[in-house]
Design a protein around this motif. Structure first.
Motif, PDB file in Angstrom:
ATOM      1  N   THR A 109       3.485  -6.451   0.656  1.00 48.72           N
ATOM      2  CA  THR A 109       3.793  -5.356  -0.264  1.00 48.72           C
ATOM      3  C   THR A 109       2.544  -4.944  -1.027  1.00 48.72           C
ATOM      4  O   THR A 109       2.249  -3.752  -1.152  1.00 48.72           O
ATOM      5  CB  THR A 109       4.919  -5.769  -1.236  1.00 48.72           C
ATOM      6  OG1 THR A 109       6.056  -6.180  -0.477  1.00 48.72           O
ATOM      7  CG2 THR A 109       5.301  -4.637  -2.169  1.00 48.72           C
ATOM      8  N   LEU A 110       1.804  -5.930  -1.522  1.00 49.32           N
ATOM      9  CA  LEU A 110       0.548  -5.642  -2.213  1.00 49.32           C
ATOM     10  C   LEU A 110      -0.443  -4.959  -1.272  1.00 49.32           C
ATOM     11  O   LEU A 110      -1.093  -3.974  -1.637  1.00 49.32           O
ATOM     12  CB  LEU A 110      -0.057  -6.929  -2.780  1.00 49.32           C
ATOM     13  CG  LEU A 110      -1.425  -6.802  -3.448  1.00 49.32           C
ATOM     14  CD1 LEU A 110      -1.360  -5.867  -4.656  1.00 49.32           C
ATOM     15  CD2 LEU A 110      -1.955  -8.170  -3.841  1.00 49.32           C
ATOM     16  N   LEU A 111      -0.559  -5.443  -0.069  1.00 52.54           N
ATOM     17  CA  LEU A 111      -1.465  -4.869   0.922  1.00 52.54           C
ATOM     18  C   LEU A 111      -1.064  -3.430   1.242  1.00 52.54           C
ATOM     19  O   LEU A 111      -1.914  -2.531   1.298  1.00 52.54           O
ATOM     20  CB  LEU A 111      -1.447  -5.726   2.187  1.00 52.54           C
ATOM     21  CG  LEU A 111      -2.494  -5.457   3.242  1.00 52.54           C
ATOM     22  CD1 LEU A 111      -3.901  -5.603   2.682  1.00 52.54           C
ATOM     23  CD2 LEU A 111      -2.305  -6.412   4.409  1.00 52.54           C
ATOM     24  N   THR A 143      -5.112 -12.582  12.108  1.00 48.43           N
ATOM     25  CA  THR A 143      -4.202 -13.304  11.212  1.00 48.43           C
ATOM     26  C   THR A 143      -2.745 -12.869  11.403  1.00 48.43           C
ATOM     27  O   THR A 143      -1.838 -13.707  11.402  1.00 48.43           O
ATOM     28  CB  THR A 143      -4.602 -13.064   9.738  1.00 48.43           C
ATOM     29  OG1 THR A 143      -5.962 -13.410   9.574  1.00 48.43           O
ATOM     30  CG2 THR A 143      -3.736 -13.843   8.780  1.00 48.43           C
ATOM     31  N   PHE A 144      -2.530 -11.584  11.596  1.00 51.66           N
ATOM     32  CA  PHE A 144      -1.171 -11.045  11.584  1.00 51.66           C
ATOM     33  C   PHE A 144      -0.278 -11.559  12.710  1.00 51.66           C
ATOM     34  O   PHE A 144       0.838 -12.023  12.427  1.00 51.66           O
ATOM     35  CB  PHE A 144      -1.208  -9.506  11.542  1.00 51.66           C
ATOM     36  CG  PHE A 144      -1.760  -9.001  10.248  1.00 51.66           C
ATOM     37  CD1 PHE A 144      -0.951  -8.844   9.145  1.00 51.66           C
ATOM     38  CD2 PHE A 144      -3.110  -8.721  10.121  1.00 51.66           C
ATOM     39  CE1 PHE A 144      -1.458  -8.402   7.933  1.00 51.66           C
ATOM     40  CE2 PHE A 144      -3.637  -8.275   8.915  1.00 51.66           C
ATOM     41  CZ  PHE A 144      -2.804  -8.120   7.829  1.00 51.66           C
ATOM     42  N   PRO A 145      -0.701 -11.529  13.969  1.00 54.01           N
ATOM     43  CA  PRO A 145       0.204 -12.063  14.998  1.00 54.01           C
ATOM     44  C   PRO A 145       0.461 -13.567  14.858  1.00 54.01           C
ATOM     45  O   PRO A 145       1.567 -14.038  15.141  1.00 54.01           O
ATOM     46  CB  PRO A 145      -0.485 -11.733  16.321  1.00 54.01           C
ATOM     47  CG  PRO A 145      -1.886 -11.365  15.985  1.00 54.01           C
ATOM     48  CD  PRO A 145      -1.890 -10.920  14.551  1.00 54.01           C
ATOM     49  N   GLY A 156      -0.693  -2.941  15.007  1.00 55.16           N
ATOM     50  CA  GLY A 156      -1.875  -3.751  15.270  1.00 55.16           C
ATOM     51  C   GLY A 156      -3.160  -3.016  14.942  1.00 55.16           C
ATOM     52  O   GLY A 156      -3.180  -1.808  14.689  1.00 55.16           O
ATOM     53  N   ALA A 157      -4.228  -3.777  14.958  1.00 53.97           N
ATOM     54  CA  ALA A 157      -5.538  -3.235  14.589  1.00 53.97           C
ATOM     55  C   ALA A 157      -6.037  -2.201  15.585  1.00 53.97           C
ATOM     56  O   ALA A 157      -6.880  -1.367  15.243  1.00 53.97           O
ATOM     57  CB  ALA A 157      -6.540  -4.376  14.479  1.00 53.97           C
ATOM     58  N   ASP A 158      -5.525  -2.210  16.829  1.00 55.21           N
ATOM     59  CA  ASP A 158      -5.987  -1.254  17.824  1.00 55.21           C
ATOM     60  C   ASP A 158      -5.254   0.086  17.752  1.00 55.21           C
ATOM     61  O   ASP A 158      -5.564   1.000  18.511  1.00 55.21           O
ATOM     62  CB  ASP A 158      -5.877  -1.853  19.228  1.00 55.21           C
ATOM     63  CG  ASP A 158      -4.467  -2.312  19.569  1.00 55.21           C
ATOM     64  OD1 ASP A 158      -3.640  -2.447  18.649  1.00 55.21           O
ATOM     65  OD2 ASP A 158      -4.201  -2.548  20.764  1.00 55.21           O
ATOM     66  N   ASN A 159      -4.312   0.230  16.841  1.00 52.17           N
ATOM     67  CA  ASN A 159      -3.645   1.510  16.623  1.00 52.17           C
ATOM     68  C   ASN A 159      -4.681   2.475  16.042  1.00 52.17           C
ATOM     69  O   ASN A 159      -5.262   2.194  14.991  1.00 52.17           O
ATOM     70  CB  ASN A 159      -2.471   1.306  15.661  1.00 52.17           C
ATOM     71  CG  ASN A 159      -1.746   2.584  15.318  1.00 52.17           C
ATOM     72  OD1 ASN A 159      -2.332   3.534  14.835  1.00 52.17           O
ATOM     73  ND2 ASN A 159      -0.449   2.577  15.538  1.00 52.17           N
ATOM     74  N   PRO A 160      -4.960   3.623  16.697  1.00 51.66           N
ATOM     75  CA  PRO A 160      -6.021   4.529  16.226  1.00 51.66           C
ATOM     76  C   PRO A 160      -5.809   5.024  14.797  1.00 51.66           C
ATOM     77  O   PRO A 160      -6.757   5.101  14.016  1.00 51.66           O
ATOM     78  CB  PRO A 160      -5.978   5.691  17.215  1.00 51.66           C
ATOM     79  CG  PRO A 160      -5.283   5.170  18.412  1.00 51.66           C
ATOM     80  CD  PRO A 160      -4.356   4.088  17.938  1.00 51.66           C
ATOM     81  N   TYR A 166      -7.630  -7.366   2.658  1.00 49.03           N
ATOM     82  CA  TYR A 166      -7.151  -7.279   4.038  1.00 49.03           C
ATOM     83  C   TYR A 166      -7.716  -8.441   4.863  1.00 49.03           C
ATOM     84  O   TYR A 166      -8.921  -8.583   5.003  1.00 49.03           O
ATOM     85  CB  TYR A 166      -7.567  -5.938   4.654  1.00 49.03           C
ATOM     86  CG  TYR A 166      -7.057  -5.735   6.054  1.00 49.03           C
ATOM     87  CD1 TYR A 166      -5.720  -5.446   6.277  1.00 49.03           C
ATOM     88  CD2 TYR A 166      -7.906  -5.840   7.140  1.00 49.03           C
ATOM     89  CE1 TYR A 166      -5.241  -5.268   7.565  1.00 49.03           C
ATOM     90  CE2 TYR A 166      -7.436  -5.663   8.433  1.00 49.03           C
ATOM     91  CZ  TYR A 166      -6.105  -5.373   8.635  1.00 49.03           C
ATOM     92  OH  TYR A 166      -5.641  -5.205   9.909  1.00 49.03           O
ATOM     93  N   PRO A 167      -6.828  -9.286   5.421  1.00 43.85           N
ATOM     94  CA  PRO A 167      -7.310 -10.434   6.213  1.00 43.85           C
ATOM     95  C   PRO A 167      -7.787  -9.990   7.600  1.00 43.85           C
ATOM     96  O   PRO A 167      -7.506  -8.871   8.021  1.00 43.85           O
ATOM     97  CB  PRO A 167      -6.085 -11.333   6.317  1.00 43.85           C
ATOM     98  CG  PRO A 167      -4.919 -10.463   6.055  1.00 43.85           C
ATOM     99  CD  PRO A 167      -5.380  -9.285   5.258  1.00 43.85           C
TER     100      PRO A 167
END
Length: 184
Positions: free
Chosen positions: A157-159, A59-61, A39-43, A54-55
């Motif tokens: 994969t592209l990301l 979006t991811f969850p 997740g985005a909160d991972n340091p 990058y969205p």
């Protein structure tokens, strides 16, 4: 008697399989992400330079929840196809691609291995494509339900590739989260 089961029995079989597959796929997907600290909160991840494609993190969850539900429904359609040629092979490939999918978050977010996560995504892309084809042969609707998943893992994969290019120094690095002060 020329049929194995009535339409009502087949429908009931699908619903039973869906009640098994959808929650299991959602739960295992959630656990894979939670255990690896995704997740985005991972340091470590927050410190990475993100590509233009990058969205937004929200979006991811949402996307993964929808995709896991679709995967569960597709697997239920195939599992309910009693006596269908290729059913067992399709379900075996489903389990293989899903195991690869579940391994990605721990490799990327847990181990901070961007390059290995990219290799893993290459294997996931192939496994999902094979699973999609095998599902399509059993029930075309099941294959069609996997099309958004295939599109998303190709985008992932592209990301992942873009993240590797932008952050070669972060591959396999230990990120402590500590602040470093530099005086000029």
């Amino acid at each position: 008697m020329t049929v194995l089961a009535s339409r009502a029995q087949l429908r009931a079989s699908f619903f039973r399989w869906a009640l098994f597959f959808v929650p299991v796929v959602l739960l295992l997907g959630f656990l894979s992400g939670a255990v690896s600290g995704s997740g985005a909160d991972n340091p470590w991840f927050a410190a990475l330079e993100k590509p233009a494609i990058y969205p937004p993190p929200v979006t991811f969850p949402v996307v993964w929840s929808v995709l896991y539900a679709l995967m569960g429904l597709a697997a239920a359609l195939v599992a309910a196809a009693w006596g269908a040629r290729g059913r067992t092979a399709a379900l075996v490939f489903f389990v293989i691609q899903f195991a690869l999918n579940l391994a990605w978050s721990p490799v990327f977010f847990g181990l901070h291995e961007i390059r290995w996560a990219l290799y893993l995504l290459g294997a996931i892309d192939v496994a999902v494509l094979v699973t999609l084809v095998l599902f399509w042969r059993v029930r075309w609707q099941a294959g069609a339900l996997l099309l958004p998943y295939l599109a998303w893992v190709c985008f992932a994969t592209l990301l992942n590739y873009e993240l590797q290019v932008l952050n070669p120094h972060a591959d396999g690095s230990e990120y402590s989260g500590a602040v470093q002060r530099i005086e000029l």
